[in-house]
Scaffold this active site. Structure first.
Site, PDB file in Angstrom:
ATOM      1  N   CYS A 133       0.770  -1.136   0.030  1.00  0.00           N
ATOM      2  CA  CYS A 133       0.046  -0.146   0.213  1.00  0.00           C
ATOM      3  C   CYS A 133       0.667   1.299  -0.100  1.00  0.00           C
ATOM      4  O   CYS A 133       1.193   1.779  -1.126  1.00  0.00           O
ATOM      5  CB  CYS A 133      -0.960  -0.017   1.197  1.00  0.00           C
ATOM      6  SG  CYS A 133      -2.317   1.192   0.942  1.00  0.00           S
ATOM      7  N   HIS A 190      -3.526  -5.496   1.903  1.00  0.00           N
ATOM      8  CA  HIS A 190      -3.183  -5.786   3.167  1.00  0.00           C
ATOM      9  C   HIS A 190      -3.908  -7.306   3.592  1.00  0.00           C
ATOM     10  O   HIS A 190      -3.909  -8.188   2.702  1.00  0.00           O
ATOM     11  CB  HIS A 190      -4.024  -4.823   4.296  1.00  0.00           C
ATOM     12  CG  HIS A 190      -3.432  -3.371   4.072  1.00  0.00           C
ATOM     13  ND1 HIS A 190      -2.146  -3.084   4.321  1.00  0.00           N
ATOM     14  CD2 HIS A 190      -4.246  -2.284   3.293  1.00  0.00           C
ATOM     15  CE1 HIS A 190      -2.401  -1.538   3.895  1.00  0.00           C
ATOM     16  NE2 HIS A 190      -3.360  -1.375   3.315  1.00  0.00           N
TER      17      HIS A 190
HETATM   18  N1  GLN Z   1      -1.536   6.705   2.483  1.00  0.00           N
HETATM   19  C1  GLN Z   1      -1.725   6.198   1.332  1.00  0.00           C
HETATM   20  C2  GLN Z   1      -3.132   6.351   0.629  1.00  0.00           C
HETATM   21  O1  GLN Z   1      -4.221   6.599   1.258  1.00  0.00           O
HETATM   22  C3  GLN Z   1      -1.789   4.464   1.885  1.00  0.00           C
HETATM   23  C4  GLN Z   1      -2.580   3.967   2.413  1.00  0.00           C
HETATM   24  C5  GLN Z   1      -2.145   2.748   2.964  1.00  0.00           C
HETATM   25  O2  GLN Z   1      -1.045   2.474   3.096  1.00  0.00           O
HETATM   26  N2  GLN Z   1      -3.066   1.704   3.402  1.00  0.00           N
HETATM   27  O3  GLN Z   1      -3.396   5.867  -0.492  1.00  0.00           O
END
Ligand code: GLN
Length: 265
Positions: free
Chosen positions: A99, A213
């Protein structure tokens, strides 16, 4: 081989980049290696680390973060640390980047609020948050790994079955692959990189970059086995065959989710 095998897992920014439970990936890789009698050391890599400390790493893991934490990390990585990470990945170290971490590996990330942040530019991708009023991409995600070499190696590991990943995504940013990036997979259910082109993640040498995730590895443990095998084969320059483990619980969790999402597993 009678020698005790050893693996060092480099965990990127454990305090800043652990918002979404991706620590589960590190624990799962460590545990699955230890169950095979392999010694594992988990080495944090963070703002206090010297760039050279990345050289000792056999496997790299990086999790997700909120935009603010991600900005701190991206600034810290610029320069020698980014070069050390690129050299490691270019040399074929397996990695799992989730992510926010793939966003760091790309050219830049444009957050929902504030200025564009430069990434490490290792993978040919860019990520943009369309604005805080645009809904985030949240929910269960299922995709088939299609990155050519990885798909072939995983299919072999799975005794001929297709590598289908069951995960969970939660991101505001949308990622777009450039012509030099290979997608990790094709979305079956969910949003993936950007909710429009059906691509999910990216595969770079032996680095898996994904929005999944889940955490990814506890639900799809064959990924850990591929990483462990790949890292050990490179380190010890010999064919490694890992003893099979009882994955019936993970299999049942995957089957339950595929069933709930009305996907034939
Ligand atoms: N900050 C990033 C987004 O919202 C990554 C989010 C995350 O790592 N879940 O795209």
């Amino acid at each position: 081989m009678t020698q005790t095998l050893e693996l060092k897992i480099g965990w990127l920014y454990p305090t800043l980049m652990s918002t979404y439970g991706d620590r589960g990936n590190v624990i799962a890789i460590q545990q699955r290696a230890q169950w095979r009698g392999i010694n594992v050391e988990v080495i944090p890599f963070d703002v206090n680390s010297h760039p050279d400390s990345i050289h000792q790493i056999d496997i790299m893991a990086g999790g997700g973060a909120q935009d603010r934490q991600q900005e701190i990390v991206m600034r810290d990585l610029a320069g020698a640390k980014a070069e050390a990470i690129k050299a490691k990945l270019d040399a074929g170290a397996p990695g799992v980047f989730t992510c926010g971490s793939p966003q760091l590996l790309g050219r830049f990330y444009e957050p929902g609020l504030g200025e564009r942040i430069e990434g490490m530019g290792i993978i040919d991708l860019e990520s943009k948050h369309p604005g805080i009023d645009t809904p985030r991409c949240i929910g269960n995600v299922v995709f088939e790994i299609t990155a050519k070499r990885l798909a072939a190696e995983l299919t072999e590991l799975l005794g001929g079955k297709k590598p289908i990943i069951v995960g969970f995504e939660n991101h505001g940013g949308r990622t777009y692959l450039g012509p030099n990036a290979e997608a990790l997979g094709t979305v079956i259910k969910g949003n993936g990189n950007n909710a429009t082109d059906s691509t999910e993640g990216a595969f770079y040498h032996n680095a898996i970059a994904t929005y999944s995730h889940g955490p990814l590895i506890p639900k799809n443990p064959f990924i850990a086995d591929w990483m462990i095998k790949t890292a050990l084969q490179d380190k010890y320059q010999t064919e490694i065959n890992l003893a099979p483990l009882d994955d019936s619980l993970a299999d049942r969790a995957r089957a339950a989710m595929l069933n709930r999402l009305e996907i034939i597993g």
